[in-house]
Write an enzyme that holds these catalytic residues in place. Sequence first.
Site: not given
Length: 372
Positions: A266, A304, A306, A309, A146, A216, A335, A92-95
Site C-alpha cells: 500500500d 493505459c 483508464c 487515457c 505497533d 518500519g 490513471h 492500519d492500527s495507528g502505529g
Amino acid sequence: MTEFAFTLLGQDGAARRGRITTAHGTAQTPAFMAVGTAGTVKAMTADQVRATGSEIVLGNTYHLMLRPGADRVAALGGLHRMMDWPGIILTDSGGFQVMSLAKLRKLDEIGVTFRSHIDGSAHHLTPESSTAIQHKLDATITMAFDECTPFPATPDEAAASMRLSMRWAARSRAAFTPRPGYAQFGIVQGGIYPDLRAESAAALTALGFEGYAIGGLAVGEGQPAMFETLDATTPLLPATSPRYLMGVGTPDDLLGAIERGVDMFDCVMPTRAGRTGRAYTARGVFNLRNARFGDDATPLDPACTCTLCTRHSAAYLHHLFRCEEMLGPMLLTGHNLTYYQALMHGARTAIEQHRFAAYAAAARDGWRQTHD
C-alpha cells in the site's frame, strides 16, 4: 462459512503468485492496495476505484477514530457499507501515526496518549483499544498495534522499539476476536538490523498471526537498505501466509519487493501524485503542469485503459491542472491507480509464466524513457 486463506498459485524464484480468500471476497497477489485513509480513496468514487482493478482498500484507525468515530461507523453498518466497499478492507492500527505525531504524543508500556491534530483533544490508544476500534470498523484484515521505528535509529533504539512492539503484538493478538474469513497481521520491526528483524519475525510467528507485515521501511533509509532488509526478512516469514510491505512505494520499489517474496503493498504515492499533477506511466513519471504538454494531443499513456487515457489528451489534463479544475486530480488519480494495478496484473502473469525477471527488466527500461 469462508475461512481466511492464502493459496500459493505459483512461484518464480522468490516472487510469489497467490490468492487471498476472506469473508469479503478474494484478492489476487501480488496486490497493490488503494489507500482510503478516512473512508474514501481521495478524489474517487468506490465504482471508480473498482474500475482500476483494486480488490483491497485501506482504512486508518487513527483518522477514523477521530472522525467520524468508530461507534458511529459501526452504527452506520461498518466501513464496508459506509464507503460502498463490500470487498476486502485492511485497517492500519495507528502505529505509523505514533511515529509521525511524535510532538503530539506520549508513549509508555501501556500505549500512546496523544492530542488530535484536528482539535487538540486528548486520546489514548493501546493494543486493546486499537484492536477493538478495528473490530467496530469491521476490518477484514486487522493490523496489530505497533510503534513504527523511525530512521535513523541506533541498534539499541531499534531494539527497544521493536521489543515494545512485540509485547504490544501479543496483547493485540489476545484482544483479537477470531471470526471466519477475518484475519489479523503482525508487523515485523527492527529497523535496518537483520538480527533484530529475525528476533521480531520469530516472536510474531510464535503468536500465530494469519499474515505478516514488514513495517518500519520507506521511512528514509533508501531503496538499497530497504531491499537488503527484505532480503534478510522475507525468508523468515511463513511461506503459507501473505507478506505485506507497509507504505511502499514507487513502481520500482514494488517490483524489487516482489522479487524478494512480498505479496501485498500500500502507498499514498499514486493518489497523492494524482492530486499534484504527477503521472506514473509505462514511459516514466511526468509532471503534467509542464508547458510541453500544452499542445500534446496524444493520450498520456497509450497502453493505459483508464478513462483519462482512452478519452482525453495530455493537453486537456495539462489544461485542467493549470486552471485548478478538480477534474484534473480526479482523472489523474484514476490513471495512476490503474497503472499500479496494471503493473501488478503484469507481475502476476509473469510469475505464472516464469518470466518475472524479464518483465521487471522491460518495465524498468520503459521508465528510463522519461524526459522529466
